[in-house]
Design a protein around this motif. Structure first.
Motif, short mmCIF file in Angstrom:
data_model
loop_
_atom_site.label_atom_id
_atom_site.label_comp_id
_atom_site.label_asym_id
_atom_site.label_seq_id
_atom_site.Cartn_x
_atom_site.Cartn_y
_atom_site.Cartn_z
N ARG A 104 0.82 -0.72 0.07
CA ARG A 104 0.13 0.07 0.19
C ARG A 104 0.88 1.05 -0.02
NH1 ARG A 104 -4.92 0.07 0.59
NH2 ARG A 104 -5.00 1.82 1.16
N LEU A 105 1.30 2.14 -1.23
CA LEU A 105 2.45 2.68 -1.39
C LEU A 105 1.76 3.96 -0.91
CD1 LEU A 105 5.11 3.87 -2.44
CD2 LEU A 105 4.42 4.01 -4.36
N ARG A 106 1.84 5.02 0.22
CA ARG A 106 1.38 6.06 0.26
C ARG A 106 2.51 7.10 0.11
NH1 ARG A 106 -1.82 6.24 5.46
NH2 ARG A 106 -2.58 3.62 5.61
N ALA A 107 2.33 7.93 -0.64
CA ALA A 107 3.07 9.26 -1.04
C ALA A 107 3.08 10.32 -0.37
CB ALA A 107 3.09 9.47 -2.14
N ALA A 108 3.62 11.71 0.38
CA ALA A 108 3.59 13.39 0.66
C ALA A 108 3.58 13.98 -0.15
CB ALA A 108 4.35 12.63 2.07
N VAL A 109 3.14 14.80 -0.45
CA VAL A 109 2.77 15.76 -1.02
C VAL A 109 2.93 17.56 -0.41
CG1 VAL A 109 2.59 16.61 -3.54
CG2 VAL A 109 2.27 14.66 -2.70
N CYS A 110 4.17 17.90 -1.27
CA CYS A 110 4.08 19.60 -0.49
C CYS A 110 3.00 20.10 -1.56
CB CYS A 110 5.52 20.34 -0.78
SG CYS A 110 6.59 19.46 0.45
N THR A 111 2.39 21.02 -1.00
CA THR A 111 0.57 21.94 -1.28
C THR A 111 1.29 23.60 -1.01
OG1 THR A 111 -0.51 21.41 -0.42
CG2 THR A 111 0.19 20.09 -1.67
N PRO A 112 1.62 24.66 -1.92
CA PRO A 112 0.94 26.16 -1.97
C PRO A 112 0.41 26.18 -0.43
CG PRO A 112 1.49 25.51 -3.94
CD PRO A 112 0.98 24.46 -3.66
#
Length: 345
Positions: A104-112
């Motif tokens: 279960r691949l989880r990703a974190a992403v930076c957002t403005p």
């Protein structure tokens, strides 16, 4: 912080897709991608020719059937399909196979800061298309503050200035959350455009954005202050004749051309301080603000902000990668939340 640290610890990969550069952090492997956010496409076949640095070098130098595209604009993904194709190539087949093994691949992403729902949805869909089963969105301001080593979880004020390519974000943080913040539509690109327009109007010289770097270096000395070199030689194309020409540019006039975009940044900083509670502003008198982002390295920008605000101004040790490294530190569990002892009756 809207996303808990416990949720971030379950993530396997962190992504910071900016208008200028894309960075990918993999848990256990560190920073694996740090390349320009650019892709070169064959418009006849739709095939991808190059991504990252090689695509960046092609800008303005390609035949008609090759187009250099940027899937990220202003910190927002504007072309989801192209962003996915670019990320696949930047990550590489070997790392993609490793990530696909995660059940279960989880990703974190930076957002403005204050990203609209469409921007947030674009970030989620981009990572889902790459195989992520769950995507956590983290404000760039908090991630960058963590990457600088600032005590964001403590009940004290910290001020951060994220100088990006398309925009500048400034915020005061306390107790792991944003107290007040502003997103200013002025970044490194606006500063470069101001220089290009000045050369066109004053010297009738057309200059590509990639050639603005020598003027940045010429402003070195004490930077935007008056103690830098008096002039520097710039090569470009004559507006009238179309022939190559060199001119000696007065750096004092260039500093004057930068006045308008930099004044807009100062206005945004002033608005944040006016909206901030007096108790937190008192903390900032001694602590000052920390600058991160690629445009934070513009020579003399820190000195100008220090003179204008009267507060100490520091540049982070690694300002260009602070956001993704901060996100990576949260993924690896290096950040501990503030624990309060329960009040006894």
């Amino acid at each position: 912080m809207t996303v808990s640290l416990e949720q971030l610890r379950r993530c396997h990969v962190a992504v910071d897709m900016g208008a200028a550069r894309t960075r990918v952090f993999v848990k256990g492997a560190g920073l694996v991608v740090d390349e320009p956010s650019a892709a070169a496409v064959n418009t006849r076949t739709g095939g991808l020719i190059a991504v990252g640095r090689f695509a960046e070098e092609m800008t303005g130098r390609t035949p008609d059937y090759i187009r250099v595209v940027r899937p990220v604009s202003g910190g927002t993904i504007v072309d989801i399909e192209m962003a996915q194709r670019m990320l696949r190539q930047l990550i590489g087949e070997k790392l993609r196979r490793t990530l696909r093994r995660k059940p279960r691949l989880r990703a974190a992403v930076c957002t403005p800061h204050d990203a609209d729902p469409l921007s947030r949805r674009a970030a989620v869909e981009t990572m889902v298309g790459l195989g992520a089963r769950r995507v956590e969105l983290v404000d760039t301001l908090i991630a960058a503050a963590v990457g600088c080593g600032m005590p964001v979880e403590q009940p004290e004020a910290t001020m951060i200035l994220v100088c990006g390519s398309a925009s500048t974000q400034v915020a005061v943080l306390s107790l792991g959350a944003i107290v007040t913040a502003e997103r200013i539509p002025v970044g490194g690109q606006a500063i470069d455009n101001a220089i290009v327009q000045h050369l066109r109007q004053r010297h009738a010289l057309m200059l590509p954005l990639q050639s603005v770097r020598p003027l940045h270096i010429a402003l070195h000395g004490n930077g935007i202050n008056q103690d830098g070199p008096e002039s520097t030689e710039i090569h470009g194309r004559d507006v009238v004749t179309g022939l190559a020409r060199s001119v000696h540019v007065d750096t004092a006039a260039v500093r004057e051309a930068l006045h308008t975009p930099l004044t807009t940044v100062l206005d945004g900083i002033g608005q944040v301080l006016r909206d901030c509670p007096p108790e937190l502003v008192a903390d900032l008198v001694d602590r000052g603000m920390t600058m991160v982002g690629g445009s934070a390295l513009l020579p003399g920008l820190d000195t100008m902000l220090r003179d204008a605000t009267g507060m100490p101004v520091h540049i982070a040790e690694r300002p260009d990668t602070a956001a993704v490294l901060g996100l990576g530190a949260m993924l690896e569990g290096k950040i501990q939340p503030l624990v309060l002892d329960p009040l006894s009756g």
